[in-house]
Design an enzyme around this catalytic site. Sequence first.
Site, PDB file in Angstrom:
ATOM      1  N   GLU A  22      76.354 -17.132  28.899  1.00  0.00           N
ATOM      2  CA  GLU A  22      75.931 -16.840  27.520  1.00  0.00           C
ATOM      3  C   GLU A  22      75.384 -15.424  27.468  1.00  0.00           C
ATOM      4  OE1 GLU A  22      72.575 -19.363  26.389  1.00  0.00           O
ATOM      5  OE2 GLU A  22      71.879 -19.374  28.451  1.00  0.00           O
ATOM      6  N   ARG A  64      66.383 -30.231  19.897  1.00  0.00           N
ATOM      7  CA  ARG A  64      66.353 -29.374  21.097  1.00  0.00           C
ATOM      8  C   ARG A  64      64.910 -29.064  21.506  1.00  0.00           C
ATOM      9  NH1 ARG A  64      69.733 -23.989  20.611  1.00  0.00           N
ATOM     10  NH2 ARG A  64      67.937 -23.345  19.396  1.00  0.00           N
ATOM     11  N   LYS A 119      64.533 -24.363  26.199  1.00  0.00           N
ATOM     12  CA  LYS A 119      64.168 -23.155  25.449  1.00  0.00           C
ATOM     13  C   LYS A 119      62.682 -22.884  25.646  1.00  0.00           C
ATOM     14  CE  LYS A 119      65.439 -21.072  21.051  1.00  0.00           C
ATOM     15  NZ  LYS A 119      65.971 -19.836  21.588  1.00  0.00           N
TER      16      LYS A 119
HETATM   17  C1  LIG Z   1      69.582 -18.072  25.532  1.00  0.00           C
HETATM   18  C2  LIG Z   1      70.114 -18.455  24.196  1.00  0.00           C
HETATM   19  N1  LIG Z   1      71.396 -18.879  24.095  1.00  0.00           N
HETATM   20  C3  LIG Z   1      71.927 -19.229  22.910  1.00  0.00           C
HETATM   21  C4  LIG Z   1      71.198 -19.185  21.737  1.00  0.00           C
HETATM   22  C5  LIG Z   1      71.812 -19.606  20.434  1.00  0.00           C
HETATM   23  O1  LIG Z   1      71.194 -20.771  19.946  1.00  0.00           O
HETATM   24  P1  LIG Z   1      71.100 -21.084  18.394  1.00  0.00           P
HETATM   25  O2  LIG Z   1      72.489 -21.109  17.871  1.00  0.00           O
HETATM   26  O3  LIG Z   1      70.483 -22.440  18.316  1.00  0.00           O
HETATM   27  O4  LIG Z   1      70.309 -20.021  17.760  1.00  0.00           O
HETATM   28  C6  LIG Z   1      69.867 -18.756  21.790  1.00  0.00           C
HETATM   29  C7  LIG Z   1      69.068 -18.670  20.571  1.00  0.00           C
HETATM   30  O5  LIG Z   1      68.230 -19.459  20.313  1.00  0.00           O
HETATM   31  C8  LIG Z   1      69.306 -18.393  23.053  1.00  0.00           C
HETATM   32  O6  LIG Z   1      68.030 -17.992  23.135  1.00  0.00           O
END
Ligand SMILES: Cc1ncc(COP(=O)(O)O)c(C=O)c1O
Length: 321
Positions: free
Chosen positions: A205, A76, A172
Amino acid sequence: MILNADDVLERLRALRARQPVKFWALYSSQLGGIVTDPALMVLPFDDHMVHRGHGVFDTAALVDGKIYDLEAHLDRFVRSARTSKLALPAREEMRDIVVRTTAASARRDGSIRYWASAGPGSLGLTPAAGAAPGFFVMVFAGLSYPEAWYTEGLRVMTTTYPIKPPLYAVTKSTNYLPNVLMQLEAQERGLDNGIFVDEAGHVGESSNMNVAFVTQDGVLRHPRFEHILAGCTSLRLLALATGLVPRKLIGDVQVCDIPVAEARAAREMMLFGSSVKVAPVVEWDGKPIGAGAPGPVARALRELLEQDMRTARERLIDVPY
Ligand SMILES: Cc1ncc(COP(=O)(O)O)c(C=O)c1O
């Protein structure tokens, strides 16, 4: 008052004394090494990650001396960097630096966050000519949440802030303003977090977590990943969740658009993420979800994830302390 280098170091140490942090090690490509004194974990002010948000990051978990699911997080990170036109070190080099910085921290449990920045050089928008892109790795205590989130569940609200457009939501980057505002807004109302809903009325989300539901027909449903961050935790949990079908806790697992009305009528609602793991949501916009208490699927998924984080050999990297 003009400060010399010794004054600055003294003041940086005083800042950390006033506001203690649990940052155990930082690798900085700009320093060309690792520091363990939090006062030295600094970035030049003109780095474009600081003043323009031109940077990307990701976070992996450190569990009992092993790094969990680093490859998924690196995948990612590489995607985010490409979208953001940021140059990265070679993947093997990044992996090696992550492992060495973790070893230097001497800690067996925590979080490992790494960033790529456009580098220092000007206060303009595009990277300065000749600016060396930055790569940083921090080993720290990780985010922690109240135990009541797991025993009693969270209360959330639909945020009044618009969801990020898909291109930015799936990347991200260090632009988390909507996510920050969503969390502050919830806190101001005495709630635990917010939920983004897209223009079509589908669930998105949460601030730094994904959201999933067990619908009335017993299906574990998760929003599609085209307009939200592809959570590494969600992707892993969706695979692990198939193990709950024979146990009759759920009937199926689906990734699809989830209209808000369907989501509100769910039996269970839960948040997924590397830091929160799995936490049940019991109230949304003042109305109970299901029975208004943590449900069995959230509990079972949390157990499956905790177990996976300790035992999935192919997803664990041993740290050579
Ligand atoms: C906006 C957002 N959505 C979802 C997630 C969940 O991602 P992960 O399971 O990789 O931590 C995160 C965390 O990194 C995030 O910042």
